[in-house]
Design a protein around this motif. Structure first.
Motif, short mmCIF file in Angstrom:
data_model
loop_
_atom_site.label_atom_id
_atom_site.label_comp_id
_atom_site.label_asym_id
_atom_site.label_seq_id
_atom_site.Cartn_x
_atom_site.Cartn_y
_atom_site.Cartn_z
N MET A 88 -44.40 67.98 -27.61
CA MET A 88 -44.91 68.44 -26.33
C MET A 88 -43.90 68.15 -25.22
SD MET A 88 -48.92 67.18 -26.63
CE MET A 88 -49.29 67.60 -24.93
N ARG A 89 -43.84 69.02 -24.22
CA ARG A 89 -42.85 68.90 -23.15
C ARG A 89 -43.28 67.92 -22.06
NH1 ARG A 89 -43.38 74.32 -24.04
NH2 ARG A 89 -44.64 74.53 -22.15
N THR A 90 -44.58 67.85 -21.76
CA THR A 90 -45.03 67.05 -20.61
C THR A 90 -44.99 65.54 -20.85
OG1 THR A 90 -46.53 68.88 -20.10
CG2 THR A 90 -46.83 66.85 -18.86
N PRO A 91 -45.45 65.03 -21.98
CA PRO A 91 -45.43 63.57 -22.18
C PRO A 91 -44.01 63.02 -22.22
CG PRO A 91 -46.88 64.64 -23.78
CD PRO A 91 -46.08 65.72 -23.12
N VAL A 92 -43.85 61.81 -21.69
CA VAL A 92 -42.56 61.13 -21.78
C VAL A 92 -42.52 60.20 -23.00
CG1 VAL A 92 -42.06 61.26 -19.32
CG2 VAL A 92 -43.39 59.33 -20.18
N LYS A 93 -43.69 59.80 -23.48
CA LYS A 93 -43.79 58.96 -24.68
C LYS A 93 -45.04 59.37 -25.45
CE LYS A 93 -40.42 55.91 -23.78
NZ LYS A 93 -39.28 55.61 -24.68
N ILE A 224 -50.70 59.78 -25.42
CA ILE A 224 -49.59 60.50 -24.79
C ILE A 224 -49.51 60.06 -23.33
CG2 ILE A 224 -49.51 62.46 -26.35
CD1 ILE A 224 -51.33 64.02 -24.57
N LEU A 225 -48.29 59.74 -22.91
CA LEU A 225 -48.05 59.15 -21.59
C LEU A 225 -47.32 60.14 -20.70
CD1 LEU A 225 -48.18 56.49 -19.86
CD2 LEU A 225 -45.87 56.02 -20.71
N ALA A 226 -47.90 60.41 -19.53
CA ALA A 226 -47.26 61.31 -18.55
C ALA A 226 -46.31 60.52 -17.66
CB ALA A 226 -48.33 61.99 -17.71
N LYS A 227 -45.37 61.23 -17.06
CA LYS A 227 -44.42 60.59 -16.15
C LYS A 227 -45.12 60.05 -14.92
CE LYS A 227 -40.02 61.43 -13.76
NZ LYS A 227 -38.96 62.42 -13.48
N MET A 235 -50.61 67.83 -19.01
CA MET A 235 -50.54 67.33 -20.37
C MET A 235 -51.79 67.71 -21.16
SD MET A 235 -49.19 63.49 -21.22
CE MET A 235 -50.65 62.66 -20.55
N LYS A 236 -52.92 67.62 -20.50
CA LYS A 236 -54.20 67.98 -21.13
C LYS A 236 -54.22 69.46 -21.48
CE LYS A 236 -59.11 66.99 -20.31
NZ LYS A 236 -59.21 65.65 -20.90
N LYS A 237 -53.76 70.28 -20.57
CA LYS A 237 -53.74 71.73 -20.79
C LYS A 237 -52.75 72.10 -21.89
CE LYS A 237 -53.22 76.19 -18.45
NZ LYS A 237 -52.38 76.75 -19.54
N GLU A 238 -51.60 71.45 -21.90
CA GLU A 238 -50.60 71.75 -22.92
C GLU A 238 -51.14 71.46 -24.31
OE1 GLU A 238 -46.00 70.64 -24.22
OE2 GLU A 238 -46.90 69.68 -22.45
N TYR A 239 -51.86 70.34 -24.45
CA TYR A 239 -52.42 70.02 -25.77
C TYR A 239 -53.52 71.02 -26.15
CZ TYR A 239 -54.46 67.54 -29.68
OH TYR A 239 -54.94 67.22 -30.94
N ASP A 241 -53.66 74.10 -25.32
CA ASP A 241 -52.99 75.33 -25.72
C ASP A 241 -52.46 75.22 -27.14
OD1 ASP A 241 -53.52 76.43 -23.26
OD2 ASP A 241 -51.54 75.95 -22.41
N ILE A 242 -51.96 74.04 -27.52
CA ILE A 242 -51.46 73.84 -28.88
C ILE A 242 -52.59 73.99 -29.89
CG2 ILE A 242 -50.58 72.08 -30.47
CD1 ILE A 242 -48.84 71.05 -28.19
N VAL A 243 -53.73 73.35 -29.60
CA VAL A 243 -54.88 73.41 -30.51
C VAL A 243 -55.38 74.84 -30.64
CG1 VAL A 243 -57.26 72.64 -30.87
CG2 VAL A 243 -55.53 71.02 -30.05
N ALA A 244 -55.40 75.57 -29.53
CA ALA A 244 -55.90 76.94 -29.55
C ALA A 244 -55.04 77.85 -30.43
CB ALA A 244 -55.96 77.49 -28.13
N LYS A 245 -53.76 77.51 -30.60
CA LYS A 245 -52.85 78.36 -31.39
C LYS A 245 -52.67 77.88 -32.82
CE LYS A 245 -50.23 79.59 -27.23
NZ LYS A 245 -48.92 79.47 -26.52
N LEU A 246 -53.35 76.81 -33.21
CA LEU A 246 -53.18 76.28 -34.57
C LEU A 246 -53.68 77.27 -35.61
CD1 LEU A 246 -54.37 72.57 -34.16
CD2 LEU A 246 -52.02 73.34 -34.59
#
Length: 409
Positions: A88-93, A224-227, A235-239, A241-246
């Protein structure tokens, strides 16, 4: 005037000791239950050790495959978290850890149950454990699959005894494997189920091949840790979106559910996709609190009505000498508030005593209940509400007493 009301209230309470005992017992017992329960919830929900970055963290702990006639839910596989979440792009860790498992080991003919958990390197960066000795497992040690471990303070005492000698550098055996201790951390209560363990091991030392199962389900979770806090919603939305495309595995399933939740949402999530569970949890707690308060409130109303009828002649005399209904109602409400505040003080004292014995008995290890200012504020508010609510109807009944009938009583 208020001083006179206080003197009258104390005199009335001392005159009818049995009724006073019943009233004080009902109030103090109810408040003790509510305050101990509130302290427990406050400790579980608001204690941020060791995830002190909770305001910019989201928790991924479950995935659900749902079909028209069946449903399957569990933790996530390491493959899923490594293949999808760490990219994922948004989390830093991205802190990955397994659920804790148990194994038995023996030290000096004593059986010790050890709960162990596998972690990745980011786990020690996202979470702020208090190290009593040593340091966390390094990224290099995890990459090299070194057999090292961070253990809890409780496990150090159980395994190595109560002496003050350092545990770092010693070896501890778990699941028939010896691990060298590199750090000792402050222990967690089991209620912190996402993070709790007796020993923490490098994920690369797991006996199960991490990428062998390319399915979605397993025994792992992630934080998942945000900056910054502003990136949490992204970060919530990005995840999502990932689940929706699985890709959906198997014809028996038609939908995949998984969420990156806040700490509270993750703790109370019910699996109902129409609700995060927070509203249900607060609703259940509110209903329970109201039910617990209802019985002593009704009891106090009945006791107050009985006290009024016994004081009807006194009320009649005061009315005959010019006391208004408003004055009498005000006096009775003040008396009732004094009674409930006394019950509240007793309730606070009982709560402190009960919490002390609960902590001393260690029903839940490392979960120390305490009476904080938030709980105390709720208790005082409850006392005032209790006194007013239970005194309104009896006071109204008192104000309607007929002078002649009251003097004949």
């Amino acid at each position: 005037m208020l001083k006179n009301y206080f003197k009258i209230a104390i005199a009335v309470l001392r005159r009818r000791k049995f009724f006073t005992f019943i009233s004080l017992f009902g109030i103090s017992f109810t408040l003790t239950i509510l305050m101990v329960l509130t302290a427990f919830i406050d400790k579980v929900v608001n204690d941020d050790y060791p995830d002190k970055k909770r305001d910019r963290s989201l928790y991924i702990s479950h995935i659900e495959l749902r079909g028209k006639e069946s449903m399957n839910s569990s933790g996530l596989s390491y493959y899923f978290l490594h293949h999808y979440v760490t990219k994922m792009r948004t989390p830093v860790k991205v802190a990955i850890s397994s659920g804790y498992s148990s194994t038995n080991t023996y030290v000096n003919n004593r059986k010790i149950v050890i709960n162990y958990k596998y972690t990745n390197a980011d786990f020690w960066d996202v979470l702020d454990f208090d190290f009593i000795e040593g340091k966390p497992i390094s990224r290099q040690q995890i990459d090299n699959a070194d057999r090292v471990t961070v253990i809890s303070e409780d496990m150090k005492k159980a395994y190595f005894g109560n002496d003050d000698s350092p545990a770092v550098g010693k070896y501890i055996e778990a699941d028939n494997v010896k691990y060298r201790v590199c750090g000792v951390v402050k222990s967690l209560p089991i209620t912190s189920y996402l993070l709790y363990s007796d020993i923490y091991l490098p994920v690369t030392t797991s006996k199960t091949k991490l990428d062998a199962d390319k399915g979605y389900m397993g025994n792992y979770g992630a934080i998942i840790l945000a900056k910054n806090t502003g990136d949490v919603s992204k970060m919530k939305k990005e995840y999502a979106d990932i689940v929706a495309k699985l890709p959906i595995p198997g014809k028996e399933w038609d939908h995949i559910n998984s969420h990156a939740d806040s700490y509270l949402e993750g703790y109370v999530r019910t699996g109902n996709e129409n609700s995060s569970g927070v509203a249900i949890a607060f609703g259940a707690i509110t209903i329970f609190a109201l039910f617990v308060m209802l019985l002593p409130t009704l009891n106090l109303i009945n006791v107050n009505i009985t006290r009024i009828m016994e004081r009807s002649s006194e009320i009649g005399v005061r009315k005959a000498f010019g006391a208004s209904s408003k004055t009498l109602v005000y006096q009775f409400l003040v008396e009732n508030l004094i009674l409930t505040l006394l019950g509240g003080i007793i309730g606070v004292v009982l709560s402190v005593i009960v919490m002390y014995f609960i902590n001393d008995a260690e029903f839940i290890a490392n979960l120390d209940l305490s009476l904080n200012f938030t709980v105390l504020a709720y208790a005082l508010f409850t006392c005032i509400f209790f006194g007013l609510f239970s005194g309104v109807y009896p006071a109204w009944r008192m104000s309607k007493l007929n002078i002649v009938n009251a003097l004949k009583a």
